[in-house]
Design a protein around this motif. Structure first.
Motif, mmCIF file in Angstrom:
data_model
loop_
_atom_site.group_PDB
_atom_site.id
_atom_site.type_symbol
_atom_site.label_atom_id
_atom_site.label_comp_id
_atom_site.label_asym_id
_atom_site.label_seq_id
_atom_site.Cartn_x
_atom_site.Cartn_y
_atom_site.Cartn_z
ATOM 1 N N UNK A 202 0.874 -1.250 0.222
ATOM 2 C CA UNK A 202 0.075 0.072 0.161
ATOM 3 C C UNK A 202 0.744 1.217 0.028
ATOM 4 N N UNK A 203 1.947 1.204 0.541
ATOM 5 C CA UNK A 203 2.651 2.434 0.713
ATOM 6 C C UNK A 203 3.355 2.622 -0.473
ATOM 7 N N UNK A 204 3.870 1.446 -1.217
ATOM 8 C CA UNK A 204 4.530 1.429 -2.582
ATOM 9 C C UNK A 204 3.346 2.166 -3.381
ATOM 10 N N UNK A 205 2.151 1.775 -3.544
ATOM 11 C CA UNK A 205 1.135 2.116 -4.310
ATOM 12 C C UNK A 205 0.735 3.628 -4.107
ATOM 13 N N UNK A 206 0.805 4.173 -2.924
ATOM 14 C CA UNK A 206 0.822 5.828 -2.625
ATOM 15 C C UNK A 206 1.999 6.292 -3.086
ATOM 16 N N UNK A 207 3.155 5.892 -3.085
ATOM 17 C CA UNK A 207 4.177 6.449 -3.513
ATOM 18 C C UNK A 207 4.242 6.675 -5.251
ATOM 19 N N UNK A 208 3.597 5.293 -5.776
ATOM 20 C CA UNK A 208 3.431 5.714 -7.203
ATOM 21 C C UNK A 208 2.594 6.432 -7.559
ATOM 22 N N UNK A 209 1.460 6.548 -6.935
ATOM 23 C CA UNK A 209 0.445 7.583 -7.129
ATOM 24 C C UNK A 209 0.859 8.923 -7.212
ATOM 25 N N UNK A 210 1.889 9.224 -6.397
ATOM 26 C CA UNK A 210 2.119 10.903 -5.838
ATOM 27 C C UNK A 210 2.835 11.297 -7.249
ATOM 28 N N UNK A 211 3.253 10.589 -8.123
ATOM 29 C CA UNK A 211 3.962 11.209 -9.388
ATOM 30 C C UNK A 211 5.153 11.644 -9.067
#
Length: 176
Positions: A41-50
């Motif tokens: 989930x933390x990686x997903x949010x890192x990817x979404x951050x742009x």
């Protein structure tokens, strides 16, 4: 390979491994699976951050980064930590009581697993059409609407407490 594609693949592998580990009966494996899901989930949010940017300070003219994914990542870290601590406490207590951390079937699980489709249909057919059309669980109970009474309206209670009086109505109070 692009960096974001690598992160997406790692995130997918972490999600898959986490879900697979959480399907086990061992609480330790459930904990490991939950930690893998938290990191995914933390990686997903890192990817979404742009694309990364500067900190959002007042007066900066350059490209700033979005603070929402950062706040969500911090929230995900805190939730993962709290649930992990709870699972560790469950594992420790389970180990103290039974010298094992596996979840065993109880009688209801065994009975549910042994139930056939015919028994399921019989259970579903036991309800009457009256019960199916009811909007409440209390089928044959007479209900009345709730009415709110003020204490001054109740005949058995004498209330001597001061009341708020509107402006200009001083001295016009009618007390029982």
């Amino acid at each position: 390979m692009d960096v974001s594609l690598t992160l997406i693949i790692i995130m997918a592998v972490l999600f898959a491994a986490g879900v697979y580990a959480m399907m086990e009966r061992s609480l330790t494996r459930v904990l490991i699976g939950f930690l893998l899901l938290g990191n995914a989930t933390n990686l997903l949010l890192l990817i979404v951050m742009g694309t990364p940017g500067m900190a959002p300070f007042f007066g900066e003219e350059s490209e700033i980064s979005d603070p929402l994914p950062q706040a969500l990542t911090l929230t995900a870290i805190v939730i993962t930590f709290a649930v992990s601590a709870f699972l560790l406490a469950l594992i420790y207590r389970s180990w103290q009581l039974g010298q094992a951390d596996t979840v065993e079937d109880d009688e209801d699980d065994v009975a549910l697993r042994e139930r056939t489709d015919a028994e399921d249909e019989i259970i579903d057919d036991e309800s009457t059409p009256e019960e199916e059309e009811a909007t409440t669980d209390f089928i044959e109970t007479a209900t009345t609407p709730i009415t709110v009474l003020h204490m001054k309206d109740h005949p058995a209670i004498h209330d001597d407490a001061p009341m708020d009086v509107p402006d200009g109505a001083h001295g016009q109070e009618d007390r029982p």
